[in-house]
Structures are given as structure tokens and as C-alpha cells.
Design an enzyme around this catalytic site. Structure first.
Site, mmCIF file in Angstrom:
data_model
loop_
_atom_site.group_PDB
_atom_site.id
_atom_site.type_symbol
_atom_site.label_atom_id
_atom_site.label_comp_id
_atom_site.label_asym_id
_atom_site.label_seq_id
_atom_site.Cartn_x
_atom_site.Cartn_y
_atom_site.Cartn_z
ATOM 1 N N LYS A 53 -21.343 60.068 36.372
ATOM 2 C CA LYS A 53 -21.532 58.612 36.336
ATOM 3 C C LYS A 53 -21.228 58.005 37.711
ATOM 4 C CE LYS A 53 -20.627 58.418 31.398
ATOM 5 N NZ LYS A 53 -19.684 58.167 30.287
ATOM 6 N N GLN A 97 -13.668 56.394 29.376
ATOM 7 C CA GLN A 97 -14.323 57.618 28.905
ATOM 8 C C GLN A 97 -13.660 58.097 27.603
ATOM 9 O OE1 GLN A 97 -17.083 59.126 30.348
ATOM 10 N NE2 GLN A 97 -17.042 60.428 28.538
ATOM 11 N N ASP A 120 -20.410 49.782 28.135
ATOM 12 C CA ASP A 120 -20.715 50.834 27.151
ATOM 13 C C ASP A 120 -21.213 50.195 25.841
ATOM 14 O OD1 ASP A 120 -20.639 53.498 27.833
ATOM 15 O OD2 ASP A 120 -18.464 53.715 27.578
#
Ligand code: NDP
Length: 287
Positions: A53, A97, A120
Site C-alpha cells: 500500500k 491494517q 477503508d
């Protein structure tokens, strides 16, 4: 029949090139889009995802900030970092994460992220907005899948869509997006009786389970579009999806490979959401 391959790398490259242009336009106005990534613990797969990422951000002109914490960190320390990032006007997107170590209540962490920086799209308010058909941030994996379906002009209105997997991050938002496009949606899970009965009806079949090659060609309707979200590591170290690619590609019309399918698109859509956040905050600072 040999299926058409839906190339996630190629599509992601196209998306990223458009995003790089938008990032350049923001920079010309003195705004550098920025994504903060928080990693807790030493899960090897998570570390790879975070590295990918961050590398993708750099290639696209998005600044990345990376914060790592030991697996036994006091959750209060992570909450304090999120709070600091929420208040930092130069940070536009925040990502934690997953999975988090056991001492964390994942939902509580996700809901600490400011909704306007929740790139997200996992915050309950953002999922609620998506459910109401007014999405603010679309969770990256299902968002990438929708782009892949669009790239082959898959016909969605009235189509039978079957999703195997009902997680909050893939299966459920995937169902909402397909429903919004007019599909008749079925969601299967570990308690579904006769999985093959459902998958064989699917014009659009999405596998998001985490079980190597569990969907075989015999479970697929001829001519279906098959999207394989699963990422599984085999004992020989190779990656494979939830779909048995060899037998499935003899039956379906189009299919995504693993690796090189949904994975690169997930990252591209994370960048898209970050840019969207930066653009919104630039135009409407009170968003
Ligand atoms: P979860 O483990 O959260 O969910 C898996 C789902 O599969 C659950 O709903 C579970 O049902 C269902 N399931 C398990 N066994 C069966 C079975 N035998 N038959 C039918 N359904 C079953 O996983 P995620 O949604 O987080 O991820 C799914 C896969 O996608 C994983 O391989 C993951 O690595 C991958 N992934 C890939 C991404 C990418 O970028 N390509 C991004 C995110 C995930 P139940 O709810 O009943 O337990």
C-alpha cells in the site's frame, strides 16, 4: 470454453494513472494527499499488504505515513495515535491494517477513525451510508470488484449475483453494491446448505471465503463471470484463490486470476478513496 481473463494489474495501472493526474492537480493547489497507515503486531501477511500500500502511494504521488506498534501495545496508545491523525489537517486518509491482536476490540478502533478520513470505508456510519445507497467511502475490495465488472461491461441489471462469504469487509458491502446495480443477490456462508445449488445459479459469482480452490468448475454456471477475492497460500508457498482456476476457466465467460486479480484493484481503490478524501477536504473543509 476458455474464459476471458480480467487483468487486475492492467486495470489498476489505468486507475492509478488517472489518480496520479488528480494528485498532481491537488499538489498544484498546495495540497499533498496523504494516507496514514497503522500496523499493530508482526503478522507477516499484514506487513506485506502495508508495504504494498505504501509503495503504491508513493508511485501515485500520495504521501504515506507509517506507524508500527508491537503486538502487545496498550490499545490506548493506538487510540491516541488515531486521535492525533484525526486532528492533523495534512492527513486525509487513515487506515488500520486488520486483523488486530486479541486485546483490541476491532469495531471500537475502526469507529475511532474520523468518518471523513475512513478510506477503508469500515466505519459503521460509512457502512450505513452505503446501505442507504449514499456511499461516502466504498470498502476498497468490493469497490475494486465493481470496477472489474464495469471493465468487461458485465450486465448487472436483473442478474443473479451469488457471493460466497459474509464478512463486513468483503461479502456484505459487495452484496450492497451489487444490489444497488440491480442484481438479485444471494449471500452464502459456512451454514449455507448445498452451496453448489446457489453457485450454479450465478450469472455473477464472487468468492470471498479463504479456502483454496473450493469453487470448482462443476459449481459454476456456463457463461458466468467469476470474481475470486480469496488469497490463500499453498504448502509450496504459491498463492491461489478460492476458485479452482483451471476447471472454472473452462466453464465461465470471464474470471479474475490470483494473484494479479482483485488484490491490485483493492490497493488502487484505497488510493482512489484517499484522493477523494483529500479532494473533499480541500473543497469542503467542514465535510
Ligand atoms: P472472513 O474469514 O472474514 O470471511 C470468510 C467468509 O467465508 C465467512 O463469511 C464464512 O462464513 C465463509 N465461509 C467459510 N467457510 C465456508 C464454506 N465452507 N462455505 C461457504 N462459506 C464459507 O474472510 P474475509 O472476507 O476477510 O476474506 C475472504 C478471503 O478474501 C480471504 O482469503 C482473504 O485473504 C481474501 N481477501 C482478499 C482481499 C484482496 O484484496 N484480494 C482483501 C480482503 C480479503 P461464516 O460467516 O459463516 O463464518
Amino acid at each position: 470454453m476458455t474464459a476471458r481473463l480480467i487483468d487486475g494489474h492492467a486495470l489498476a495501472a489505468t486507475v492509478r494513472s488517472d489518480l496520479a493526474t488528480r494528485a498532481g492537480a491537488l499538489k498544484a493547489r498546495g495540497i499533498t494527499p496523504a494516507l496514514a497507515v497503522i500496523l499493530v503486531g508482526d503478522d507477516a501477511a499484514s506487513a506485506v499488504y502495508v508495504r504494498n500500500k505504501i509503495a503504491a502511494c508513493e508511485k501515485t504521488g500520495i504521501r504515506s505515513l507509517h506507524f508500527s506498534f508491537a503486538g502487545d501495545v496498550d490499545p490506548a496508545v493506538v487510540f491516541a495515535k488515531i486521535d492525533e491523525l484525526n486532528r492533523d489537517a495534512e492527513v486525509h486518509g487513515i487506515l488500520v491494517q486488520l486483523p488486530l491482536p486479541k486485546q483490541f476490540e476491532t469495531d471500537a478502533v475502526l469507529e475511532t477513525i474520523a468518518v471523513e478520513k475512513d478510506v477503508d470505508g469500515f466505519h459503521a456510519q460509512n457502512i450505513g451510508a452505503l446501505a442507504q445507497g449514499k456511499p461516502r467511502f466504498i470498502p476498497c475490495t468490493p469497490y475494486g470488484v465493481m470496477k472489474m465488472l464495469a471493465s468487461i461491461n458485465a450486465s448487472l441489471e436483473g442478474a443473479e449475483a451469488v457471493i460466497v462469504g459474509r464478512s463486513n469487509i468483503v461479502g456484505k458491502p459487495m452484496a450492497l453494491l451489487l444490489l444497488a446495480q440491480g442484481c438479485t443477490v444471494t449471500i452464502c456462508h459456512s451454514q449455507t446448505r448445498d452451496l453448489a445449488f446457489h453457485t450454479r445459479r450465478a450469472d455473477i459469482l464472487i468468492a470471498a471465503v479463504g479456502r483454496p480452490k473450493m469453487i470448482t468448475g462443476g459449481m459454476i454456471k456456463p457463461g458466468a463471470v467469476v470474481i475470486d477475492v480469496g488469497i490463500n497460500r499453498l504448502p509450496d508457498g504459491k498463492l491461489c484463490g478460492d476458485v479452482d482456476f483451471a476447471s472454472a476457466s473452462e466453464v465461465c465467460a470471464a474470471i479474475t486470476p490470483v494473484p494479479g486479480g482483485v488484490g491490485p484493484m483493492t490497493i488502487a481503490m484505497l488510493l482512489a478513496n484517499t484522493l477523494e478524501a483529500a479532494e473533499r477536504l480541500a473543497l469542503h473543509p467542514s465535510f
